[in-house]
Design an enzyme around this catalytic site. Structure first.
Site, short mmCIF file in Angstrom:
data_model
loop_
_atom_site.label_atom_id
_atom_site.label_comp_id
_atom_site.label_asym_id
_atom_site.label_seq_id
_atom_site.Cartn_x
_atom_site.Cartn_y
_atom_site.Cartn_z
N SER A 62 41.07 42.74 43.83
CA SER A 62 42.47 43.13 43.60
C SER A 62 43.40 41.94 43.86
CB SER A 62 42.79 44.36 44.44
OG SER A 62 44.01 44.92 44.06
N HIS A 114 42.69 45.57 38.08
CA HIS A 114 42.98 46.99 37.78
C HIS A 114 43.39 47.08 36.30
CE1 HIS A 114 43.04 48.09 42.10
NE2 HIS A 114 43.76 47.01 42.28
N GLU A 123 38.70 47.94 37.18
CA GLU A 123 38.25 48.38 38.51
C GLU A 123 36.73 48.50 38.53
OE1 GLU A 123 40.49 51.90 39.47
OE2 GLU A 123 42.34 50.76 39.73
#
Lengths: 268, 268
Positions: free
Chosen positions: B131, B173, B200
């Site tokens: 992330s 993401h 993800e």
């Protein structure tokens, strides 16, 4: 790419109805073209077809059209009505609202009103559709599939559409609902098909030469798999992720044009 | 593409931590490589760095690593700590958690711990980031911008990243937050940069030859503007939509590889 005869205004949904009304004014202009316009609104896709029909009727009247009619098709029987056929045949512009694209095809597909629509289209009458009304225009249409998902075959449901424009598949609310994954999944199934993702408040105007022009505040994404050198589509198991290489993608905002037959932006 | 020295495992966020742990196991394997592993967790990006650090610590211990340390960097002063430098220098695997990528660069950038990291990287120590930890790895990183938006310059904020991998910009993401628009906007600003959108529970492993391999359940989207023939980026006014034509896009799932230097999928 088959020759197409008419004018199609294919809108990605949520078109501006209050400020500049750029897209809706374009529709009105095409419905007029030097004659007294007669606009027919088809709220077939809408769940609340009365209120949606009334809303668009008010808008087109505000934009100066005197002859606006809402044609309700709530059952297949309605698609056989002689009055409805005549209404379509007299229209100079036909507007499909949003809702559920399967309502359009399942209620209208193959009915005399459907044939009247095809006839009007071949005569050059402008046919507009927004959201579900846009999705329904291609020969094969997307009817479901999550947005914001990686490309996978499972995320995509398709069905036979109205066939007004062939060899493309149209997706709407495109950027706003993160639909790249499902559009790529559609293109990967048959890379001969051009994927056209239309953002909200954005439309493509497709003319008889199969050139499109972008109108509106956002962009149109064109996904071309024609020269793709590899895909794993035919081997995929459920839930497996898709592979496809060497797709060509164009992002086109207002005023930009694209040649659907030759699959390239028009840059003159 | 500059020669890169180490192994980078760049994770799109929300990697599986409970079932197969495919990605985290890959990290453990790379940290081991025939020696006693020492894993250092960097929860620098996280708001709750204690609990995030503890969570990953438990996971790596469950995966069989005895020597796991959480290295907290909560201020720039921490980045000057001799103990922290030694911790990094002894690591065989370094793992950056998610959170805010600006915390990583603003707290670490230019500190002795940053130099220790670069040294470890050049030695071939695997550095992983998920992330925010993934976003921070490129020379220029995306720090903000709406997902599910049409490509526009306004939707994008960028900042100098950690520079572990150059000539790419990483978004994470990716499908799940509909980030195509902002990745394309980044690429359009300098089409020499490759845009890499990582979904993800999906990662890329970048080796010293600048080849990447996809690991995980979703896909990686690579956006290449190198051969783009037209863009309007330099003329755009605020809120105007972007045009860019002839980008090449690849969708790569688990096991697929891509040559970053030559900008093409590896198909042998």
């Amino acid at each position: 790419m088959e020759k197409i005869e008419g004018n199609l205004l294919i809108i990605g949904g949520a078109e501006d109805k209050e400020k500049g009304c750029t897209i809706l004014k374009e529709f009105v202009k095409l419905a007029e073209e030097g004659r007294e316009a007669k606009i027919v609104i088809m709220p077939t896709a809408a769940e609340k077809s009365d209120s949606v029909g009334r809303m668009y009727s008010d808008i087109f009247k505000d934009l100066g059209i005197r002859d606006v009619e809402v044609l309700k098709i709530d059952s297949r029987a309605d698609g056989f009505s002689k009055v409805a056929q005549r209404t379509i045949e007299e229209a100079t512009g036909i507007f499909f609202t949003g809702g559920d694209q399967l309502k359009i095809t399942s209620l209208l597909g193959g009915t005399p009103v459907d044939f009247s629509l095809q006839k009007a289209y071949k005569k050059g009458v402008v046919i507009a559709g927004t959201s579900a009304g846009a999705a329904a225009m291609s020969a094969t249409m997307i009817i479901g599939g999550n947005g914001d998902s990686t490309p996978q075959m499972d995320i995509l449901n398709m069905a036979p559409g109205m066939g007004l424009v062939n060899q493309v598949v149209i997706d709407q609310h495109f950027a706003q609902r993160g639909r790249l994954g499902r559009l790529i999944s559609a293109v990967a199934q048959n890379p001969y098909i051009l994927g056209i993702g239309i953002d909200e408040d954005t439309a493509i105007l497709v003319d008889a030469q199969a050139n499109l022009k972008v109108i509106g505040s956002q962009t149109v994404t064109i996904v071309d798999g024609f020269n793709s050198t590899y895909t794993n589509v035919s081997e995929l198991k459920p839930k497996q992720a898709l592979a496809i290489t060497d797709m060509v993608v164009h992002i086109l905002p207002h005023g930009y044009r694209f040649d659907l037959k030759n699959r390239k932006p028009i840059t003159d």
